[in-house]
Design an enzyme around this catalytic site. Structure first.
Site, short mmCIF file in Angstrom:
data_model
loop_
_atom_site.label_atom_id
_atom_site.label_comp_id
_atom_site.label_asym_id
_atom_site.label_seq_id
_atom_site.Cartn_x
_atom_site.Cartn_y
_atom_site.Cartn_z
N ASP A 136 -8.93 -0.55 4.23
CA ASP A 136 -8.89 -0.58 2.68
C ASP A 136 -10.31 -0.28 1.89
OD1 ASP A 136 -7.74 -0.92 0.26
OD2 ASP A 136 -7.53 -3.26 0.36
N SER B 225 1.30 2.70 3.72
CA SER B 225 2.30 1.81 3.27
C SER B 225 3.40 2.52 2.55
CB SER B 225 1.85 0.74 2.83
OG SER B 225 1.49 0.81 1.37
N ASN C 247 2.73 2.92 -0.96
CA ASN C 247 1.60 3.74 -1.24
C ASN C 247 2.34 4.97 -1.91
OD1 ASN C 247 -0.73 3.04 1.45
ND2 ASN C 247 -0.64 2.23 -0.63
N ARG D 132 1.55 5.42 -5.47
CA ARG D 132 0.44 6.22 -6.25
C ARG D 132 0.64 7.56 -6.94
NH1 ARG D 132 -4.53 4.25 -2.25
NH2 ARG D 132 -3.73 1.94 -2.09
C1 IPE Z 1 -2.62 -1.67 2.54
O1 IPE Z 1 -3.86 -1.25 1.20
C2 IPE Z 1 -2.23 -0.38 2.92
C3 IPE Z 1 -3.31 0.59 3.57
C4 IPE Z 1 -4.27 0.30 4.18
C5 IPE Z 1 -2.55 1.82 4.07
P1 IPE Z 1 -3.36 -1.11 -0.04
O2 IPE Z 1 -4.52 -0.75 -1.00
O3 IPE Z 1 -2.13 -0.21 -0.38
O4 IPE Z 1 -2.96 -2.77 -0.31
P2 IPE Z 1 -3.08 -3.55 -1.70
O5 IPE Z 1 -2.29 -2.64 -2.54
O6 IPE Z 1 -4.36 -3.77 -2.15
O7 IPE Z 1 -2.36 -4.75 -1.33
C1 IPE Z 2 -7.01 2.54 1.68
O1 IPE Z 2 -8.15 2.65 0.44
C2 IPE Z 2 -6.51 3.78 1.97
C3 IPE Z 2 -4.79 3.85 1.75
C4 IPE Z 2 -4.48 2.72 1.11
C5 IPE Z 2 -4.50 4.91 2.06
P1 IPE Z 2 -7.51 2.48 -1.17
O2 IPE Z 2 -7.29 3.69 -1.56
O3 IPE Z 2 -6.30 1.50 -1.03
O4 IPE Z 2 -8.91 1.99 -1.87
P2 IPE Z 2 -8.97 0.82 -2.88
O5 IPE Z 2 -8.29 -0.31 -2.52
O6 IPE Z 2 -8.15 1.53 -4.29
O7 IPE Z 2 -10.41 0.73 -3.10
MG MG Z 3 -6.68 -0.43 -1.40
#
Ligand code: IPE
Ligand code: IPE
Ligand code: MG
Length: 257
Positions: A34, A79, A82, A85
């Protein structure tokens, strides 16, 4: 005396490696990668640049984990949630996945790594699915570390999927209700062939599971670092393993005298 002499120096990779007991390695390390978005934002870059940089950490961590002989490494890459997004970001993540698989195949073969995946594969774009299938098939004969990618994964959905299949098998008389225990239930999950994770790492400081391996993490040790995923590299992974080895795992019992 110079400042350099008075300040404790960070340990080198070799020093960290020496502190790891090869006999007590976690059998399975799971990572919630993350913080790519925040890493990019801090640099006034687009989120996509964060994901691009995050791939370098994936490479590093896969390599060091295989080097110290971790048997299974699961990476939470995408996930089910995701998908909500922005479309551009989702498309880029899928493109990066295909690129990663193509670029890494040679290295996986060289390092004896076997790829597998958990999650709803049918819901992935055809190209990503095809590349994933191909890489899994090409590395199927490898006997080293299992690299398990969680793609289009949801812990809740996994448990529901398992429950539905169990209901069908009960109805068909393939299993009996009295046989249904934790061990049998586990056999219906994506992770059926894997030990449960001993260690869960989450980068970027968030204190939550985000629907990851809900059943399997029941007794995992947690290691959460404020480091953003693109900055999480070999030495910090080794530090997490060292910290894990210092824990006392009680599994509900009391400390042995
Ligand atoms: C968890 O991270 C999913 C992955 C790392 C693939 P997210 O960034 O999606 O989780 P939340 O939204 O902060 O809970
Ligand atoms: C993790 O980084 C990657 C995925 C969830 C695919 P994020 O994209 O969630 O990064 P933050 O949480 O917005 O910083
Ligand atoms: Mg994240």
């Amino acid at each position: 005396m110079s400042v350099k002499e008075t300040l404790p120096q960070p340990e080198t990779e070799e020093e960290l490696k020496r502190r790891i007991d090869p006999a007590r390695l976690p059998r399975h390390v799971a990572i919630i990668m993350d913080g790519n978005g925040r890493w990019a934002k801090n640099r006034f870059l687009s989120r996509v640049e964060g994901h691009r940089q995050g791939i370098n950490s994936v490479r590093d961590i896969v390599e060091i984990a295989a080097e110290i002989k971790i048997p299974v490494l699961t990476l939470y890459a995408f996930s089910v949630e995701n998908w909500f997004r922005p479309k551009d970001e989702v498309n880029t993540l899928m493109k990066l996945l295909v690129e990663y698989l193509r670029k890494e195949l040679e290295r996986m073969l060289k390092n004896n790594i076997r790829l597998m995946s958990i999650g709803d594969e049918a819901g992935l774009p055809p190209e990503a699915r095809k590349e994933l299938r191909y890489t899994i098939q090409r590395t199927a004969g490898n006997s080293g570390m299992i690299l398990n990618l969680a793609l289009n994964y949801s812990g809740h959905q996994e448990i529901i999927m398992a429950t539905k299949q169990i209901a069908r098998d009960l109805q068909a008389g393939k299993i009996k209700e009295e046989d249904l225990d934790e061990k049998l239930f586990s056999q219906y999950l994506f992770t059926r062939s894997l030990p449960d994770p001993d260690l869960l790492i989450r980068t970027s400081g968030e204190m939550r599971l985000s629907n990851f391996l809900l059943w399997q993490l029941a007794y995992a040790e947690f290691w959460i670092t404020p480091t953003l995923w693109p900055d999480f590299r070999r030495n910090e992974f080794l530090q997490a393993i060292i910290s894990y080895q210092g824990r006392e795992r009680r599994f509900g019992r009391i400390k042995e005298e």
